[in-house]
Design a protein around this motif. Structure first.
Motif, mmCIF file in Angstrom:
data_model
loop_
_atom_site.group_PDB
_atom_site.id
_atom_site.type_symbol
_atom_site.label_atom_id
_atom_site.label_comp_id
_atom_site.label_asym_id
_atom_site.label_seq_id
_atom_site.Cartn_x
_atom_site.Cartn_y
_atom_site.Cartn_z
ATOM 1 N N GLU A 344 -14.070 2.193 -8.383
ATOM 2 C CA GLU A 344 -13.648 0.802 -8.522
ATOM 3 C C GLU A 344 -13.912 0.388 -9.967
ATOM 4 O O GLU A 344 -15.059 0.223 -10.377
ATOM 5 N N VAL A 401 -14.753 3.297 -4.452
ATOM 6 C CA VAL A 401 -13.748 2.390 -3.903
ATOM 7 C C VAL A 401 -13.963 2.249 -2.406
ATOM 8 O O VAL A 401 -14.503 3.139 -1.740
ATOM 9 N N SER A 405 -10.535 -2.558 -2.456
ATOM 10 C CA SER A 405 -10.629 -2.207 -3.879
ATOM 11 C C SER A 405 -9.242 -1.976 -4.456
ATOM 12 O O SER A 405 -8.362 -1.397 -3.802
ATOM 13 N N SER A 407 -7.009 0.157 -6.643
ATOM 14 C CA SER A 407 -7.060 1.532 -7.127
ATOM 15 C C SER A 407 -6.755 1.596 -8.611
ATOM 16 O O SER A 407 -6.140 0.686 -9.174
#
Length: 747
Positions: A344, A401, A405, A407
């Protein structure tokens, strides 16, 4: 179809029954590509360039044509004309036109009454070459003074179109935020350059096909492929045929791993057959498999990652340079999209360059492009953890992540299982086991998108209560067993009562290639839908037998039952009961489903590896290996574990042994399994597996593909273990004993 397994107790799905193709394969009854024969069959042989780059001045086929037993000779003139773009590149790769672009490039072919005559005739074809300068290294190919392969290539993706052609096909850039701002906020920045060499998929069965094309324009083709619909469409275009007049049947396949998702010899066999008016069979010798069929790309990568003292990543930057052989199509874009997908990140950038070189056109190899970029990124993550004195899994957990989140490549993730794989890896006994002298432990995580695609499935209920399922996706990893399990689950019948066949191109609607870990997901979804459609028909037939409305019948655990007391008192009818009298209630019972699935559930994995390095010889031994991966829902658990283990094994070979070695003349030096060494059982430890199941909401059972993700972490995990054991960061693959010894001396 929404997720419907939240509270479902599965009876068939999640078990590990015997594979339906096992007996045929161990007894030799299964028919692979080279097993196909036909009356009056001829043997084909392809003439290939001995040079890495050469202009073809002329081809004299007269001596070959005069040889008794020779029935046909073809060159580029025997294929369709006016093709350009991607299909034009495929034609150019199948049969060279003005230039041979790599050693092994096909320039002509013969068909004769025996293999020996075909080999002799091939040697009688005289090709006049003008040898040109060549380049096989990706970094060298990008230099301004490098020999240019294609005068029509002007780099795409630049602010201004270049005025001169080059070997750089395109530049791509993905990401978000401001990486310079992110690096300014970092307490620690680590930057390294990495290199990986091309590796072959290593399938044991070479490319093979049998073609039959007649003067009426009709044709048939039997071949080992991961996508016979693709083969049909491509071959029809290359030979100027109507698609409807070419029927392609996929044989059993002795390994593919992405390497059989394109055409190499099939159009040539058809062209020879059309000219000779007899069936023609071509089987690639092993040397030709290496020099003329697609390996994966080689790469040169720069990675820069910054983080705060407490381990929060503030910025990540990458430059990827991938060569995909002599034609556009390297997997650099997928490498860029997957590079930082596990993290993230507020500030991330990935720049990719696609480059052509005088090598065979690259083909897919399990998660194409991702293992190389993951090797580079996860190596820097490991060094970052060491420098910050943070546990490497804890560092990943801090930045992992999760659902919601964004990407690194754009979309927002739905439910995903990276954190679950990291937590399971940390809790595994392997992670806390003691290490011995000269041993090191490596950890790495990896990601793959997984695909959906065009899929068509047909399910037919037989009069004895068994079921035949027809799918259009060749089985390269156990998909027939998975389809049988899902059909059995829906219908409520035993697994043994379902048989899955791979239908030919004239028997089903179009199916995309078996690749991208799409089959268990997409064909599975279509199978479930086809079974549910068949259940509707079964309920209608039961209603007719009972003389009640169709909506008064339900299907439960393999039986048609009255929906309630108001529907009447009737004994439940099994599928076999209804099928037995189908001829009296309306005829055959079947279910069909066609779909084009645009999304699929992404998958994550975390691997733990222990390696031991001999400081005197540089030899590396992998002593322990554990794979933890999210399968969404494991349909056939043993097959899922096998996919996990297979990816790990191929990754071990990629790191320690496997690579294409080119001489200064541009000729491949190790075109065979004697010199191109894939791992064997004695090279490997027992590989433990942990199946994590975070359901994919896009599939009714929660399935995610597993075949691609399993090869993404191994390169970095093994490299991190070897680097830890050697006490020095190694950045180039393969990590062969001589390379390790040099690193130890420099340390």
């Amino acid at each position: 179809m929404p997720l419907d397994n939240n509270n479902r107790v599965f009876k068939s799905v999640g078990t590990s029954p015997l594979r339906p193709d096992g007996l045929d394969k161990v007894t030799g009854r299964a028919r692979f590509g080279a097993d196909a024969t036909a009356s009056g069959m001829l043997w084909g042989r392809i003439v290939r360039s001995p040079h890495a780059h050469a202009r073809i001045r002329s081809i004299d086929t007269s001596k070959a044509e005069a040889l008794p037993g020779v029935k046909a000779v073809v060159t580029r003139a025997d294929f369709a004309t006016g093709l350009d773009g991607d299909i034009g590149d495929i034609l150019e790769n199948v049969m060279a036109g003005e230039k041979a672009l790599y050693q092994g490039h096909a320039v002509a072919a013969v068909a004769a009454t025996s293999p020996s005559i075909a080999r002799k005739a091939a040697k009688l074809i005289v090709v006049d070459y003008e040898v040109l300068p060549h380049v096989t290294d990706v970094d060298e190919a990008m230099k301004p003074d490098a020999p240019v392969l294609n005068e029509k290539i002007f780099t795409e993706g630049l602010a201004k179109k270049p005025t001169k052609p080059s070997n750089v096909v395109k530049r791509i850039e993905i990401g978000h935020g401001d990486v310079e701002k992110g690096f300014a906020a970092a307490d620690v920045i680590i930057e390294h350059s990495f290199r990986t060499e091309a590796t072959h998929q290593g399938y044991i069965e070479p490319h093979a096909c049998l073609a039959s094309a007649g003067p009426d324009g009709q044709g048939e083709l039997w071949c080992c492929t991961q996508g016979h619909f693709m083969v049909r469409d491509t071959c029809a275009q290359l030979l100027g045929m109507d698609v409807s007049k070419l029927r392609v049947t996929a044989s059993e396949i002795g390994g593919g791993f992405g390497g059989k998702t394109t055409v190499f010899i099939e159009p040539t066999a058809l062209a020879l057959s059309r000219k000779a008016n007899r069936p023609v069979k071509i089987v690639m010798p092993r040397e030709e498999v290496f020099v003329a069929s697609g390996p994966t790309a080689s790469s040169s990568i720069d990675i820069k990652i910054g983080a705060t003292k407490d381990g929060r990543i503030t910025a990540a930057d990458a430059v990827l340079r991938y060569q995909g052989g002599a034609f556009p199509g390297s997997p650099v874009e997928m490498g860029a999209m997957t590079a930082f997908a596990c993290y993230e990140l507020e500030h991330v950038r990935c720049i990719g360059f696609e480059v052509v070189t005088n090598r065979p056109k690259a083909a897919a190899y399990r998660a194409p492009g991702a293992p190389m970029s993951a090797f580079a990124v996860e190596s820097v993550i490991a060094e970052l953890a060491e420098k910050l004195n943070i546990d490497p899994i804890e560092l990943r957990l801090k930045n992992a992540v999760k659902e919601g989140s964004r990407s690194s490549y754009g979309p927002v993730f739905g439910p995903i299982g990276l954190i679950e794989t990291l937590e399971a890896a940390k809790a595994h006994p392997h992670y806390s086991a003691p290490l011995g002298p000269n041993q090191g432990r490596g950890v790495a995580s990896g990601f793959w998108f997984n695909f959906g695609g065009q899929t068509c499935t047909s399910l037919n209920v037989n009069i004895d209560g068994t079921v035949t399922l027809s799918v259009g996706t060749p089985d390269i990893g156990g998909s027939r067993a998975s389809m049988c399990l899902m059909a059995a689950e829906e219908l409520g019948i035993p697994y043994e009562s379902v048989r899955t066949i791979i239908a030919d191109t004239s028997s089903l609607g179009y199916n995309d290639v078996t690749d991208g870990s799409r089959v268990t997901f997409a064909s599975g979804l279509a199978t479930i839908a086809a079974a549910r459609n068949a259940i509707k028909v079964l309920c209608e037939r039961a209603a007719k037998m009972w003389g009640i409305p169709a909506d008064a019948v339900i299907w439960e655990e393999g039986y048609a039952k009255p929906a309630g007391a108001n529907a009447g008192e009737f004994e439940p009818l099994s599928l076999a009961d209804i099928a037995r009298v189908a001829g009296n209630t309306g005829g055959p019972i079947a279910g069909h489903h066609e779909v084009n699935i645009e999304t699929a559930g992404p998958s994550f994995a975390t691997h733990i590896v222990d390696a031991e390095v001999d400081p005197e010889t540089g030899r590396t031994q992998i002593t322990r290996y554990t794979v933890v991966q999210d399968a969404g829902k494991a349909v056939h658990r043993a097959y899922v574990e096998g996919q996990f283990q297979g990816g790990a094994v191929q990754g071990i070979g990629w790191v320690l042994n496997e690579c294409y070695i080119y001489g200064e003349d541009g000729v491949l030096q190790n075109a065979g399994f004697l010199d191109y060494r894939i791992p064997v059982a004695s090279d490997l430890p027992m590989i433990d597996t942990v199946i994590v199941e975070v359901p994919n909401p896009g599939h009714p059972y929660g399935v995610r593909g597993v075949g691609e993700t399993s090869i993404v972490p191994p390169l970095a995990a093994v490299a991190n273990a070897v680097s830890a054991a050697a006490g020095v960061r190694l950045t180039e693959l393969p990590m062969s004993p001589p390379r390790i010894l040099v690193a130890l001396e420099e340390r």
